[in-house]
Design a protein around this motif. Structure first.
Motif, PDB file in Angstrom:
ATOM      1  N   GLN A  85     -34.540   7.720  -7.197  1.00 52.15           N
ATOM      2  CA  GLN A  85     -35.420   8.848  -6.903  1.00 52.15           C
ATOM      3  C   GLN A  85     -36.176   8.639  -5.593  1.00 52.15           C
ATOM      4  OE1 GLN A  85     -35.566  11.747  -8.349  1.00 52.15           O
ATOM      5  NE2 GLN A  85     -34.115  11.215  -9.978  1.00 52.15           N
ATOM      6  N   PHE A  86     -36.568   7.395  -5.324  1.00 52.85           N
ATOM      7  CA  PHE A  86     -37.257   7.098  -4.066  1.00 52.85           C
ATOM      8  C   PHE A  86     -36.337   7.349  -2.878  1.00 52.85           C
ATOM      9  CE2 PHE A  86     -38.006   3.950  -0.696  1.00 52.85           C
ATOM     10  CZ  PHE A  86     -39.260   4.345  -0.264  1.00 52.85           C
TER      11      PHE A  86
ATOM     12  N   MET B 116     -35.987   4.743 -10.691  1.00 50.96           N
ATOM     13  CA  MET B 116     -37.087   4.849  -9.721  1.00 50.96           C
ATOM     14  C   MET B 116     -36.580   4.612  -8.307  1.00 50.96           C
ATOM     15  SD  MET B 116     -40.013   2.815 -11.917  1.00 50.96           S
ATOM     16  CE  MET B 116     -41.163   2.761 -10.551  1.00 50.96           C
TER      17      MET B 116
END
Length: 279
Positions: A150-151, A147
């Motif tokens: 991806q951020f 996460m």
């Protein structure tokens, strides 16, 4: 009356030896630790080259009647096959791991099973609950790290060498690749990073700086797998710090190895599942 008395001199008893604890074995210095890391990656290249040469020699022995140009084309076509690439990588990593395992154990035998640093922690943890903590961390870390990556990537594609390597390989080759990722790689990397390197840098740095520096080196070493895209760096450094925490808190290297292996298992299963869905 003879008053001369022969006095027999008795040797004085030696004073009791002062109590001394078992001396702490000398930990590796920084240059030796970095040298082991460099040697590990050089060995991967060397063992891979030897395996490739053996494959080429096999082709040469079978097709020795063919022209040299034709033999070279056959070798290139063979080496381009996905399954051969997977076996080449697995063989190179496995061979380099076996050599490094022997070298480290031969070079620092007293540190091998020593629980506390300086020591490599190849012993049971002080509490078996760390095994469960390691499994939980290994499952949670790739989710959190994915996460975060991806951020930071902001929608950009995040390539992975292992994903591309296994993309067109057979199911058996994928299984071999997973074994390498979840068993062999964590074992040797934890020995080198959280064993040798962490012990070396704790000689000159406090715990926080030693963990931070080894985690940064761990991240930088793995950055080529992400094609040097910077947004993979925080996740890799976070993994290194988590594995170092497990090593130091448990007084054992095994929880870090388990967490590392579980992280790679979750990641590779997710990659291969995504590839199967896309086909």
């Amino acid at each position: 009356m003879d008053t001369d008395i022969a006095l027999v001199a008795h040797p004085a008893e030696p004073p009791p030896m002062p109590y001394s604890a078992t001396p702490i074995p000398e930990s590796p210095n920084g240059w030796a630790a970095v040298g082991m890391l460099v040697l590990y990656f050089l060995l991967q290249a060397f063992v891979g080259a030897v395996i490739a040469a053996m494959v080429g020699l096999g082709v040469l022995l079978v097709d020795h009647t063919q022209p040299a140009a034709e033999i070279m084309r056959t070798i290139k076509a063979l080496m381009a096959r996905p399954n051969i690439n997977v076996l080449l990588v697995a063989g190179a990593l496995g061979g380099a791991t076996a050599i490094m395992w022997w070298l480290v154990r031969s070079r620092w035998p007293q540190l091998w099973r020593r629980a506390t640093v300086p020591g490599f922690g190849l012993a049971a943890p002080r509490d078996t609950s760390f095994y469960a903590i390691a499994v939980a961390a290994g499952i949670a870390l790739p989710i959190i790290g994915g996460m975060l990556t991806q951020f930071l990537a902001q929608g950009h594609h995040v390539p992975q060498d292992i994903k591309q390597l296994g993309a067109n390989a057979s199911l058996a080759a994928k299984f071999v690749l997973m074994i390498v990722a979840i068993a062999i790689a964590p074992l040797i990397e934890e020995l080198l990073f959280r064993g040798v390197l962490l012990s070396a840098w704790l000689k000159r740095l406090n715990v926080g700086w030693a963990v931070a520096c080894t985690s940064l080196v761990f991240a930088l070493v793995h950055l080529p797998d992400l094609k040097f895209l910077w947004y993979g760096l925080p996740n890799l450094a976070m993994l290194g710090a988590a594995f170092a925490w497990l090593r130091l808190k448990s007084n054992s290297l095994w929880p870090a190895v388990i967490a590392h292996g579980m992280n790679n298992l979750v990641t590779t299963v997710a990659w291969f599942f995504t590839m199967q869905s896309a086909t």
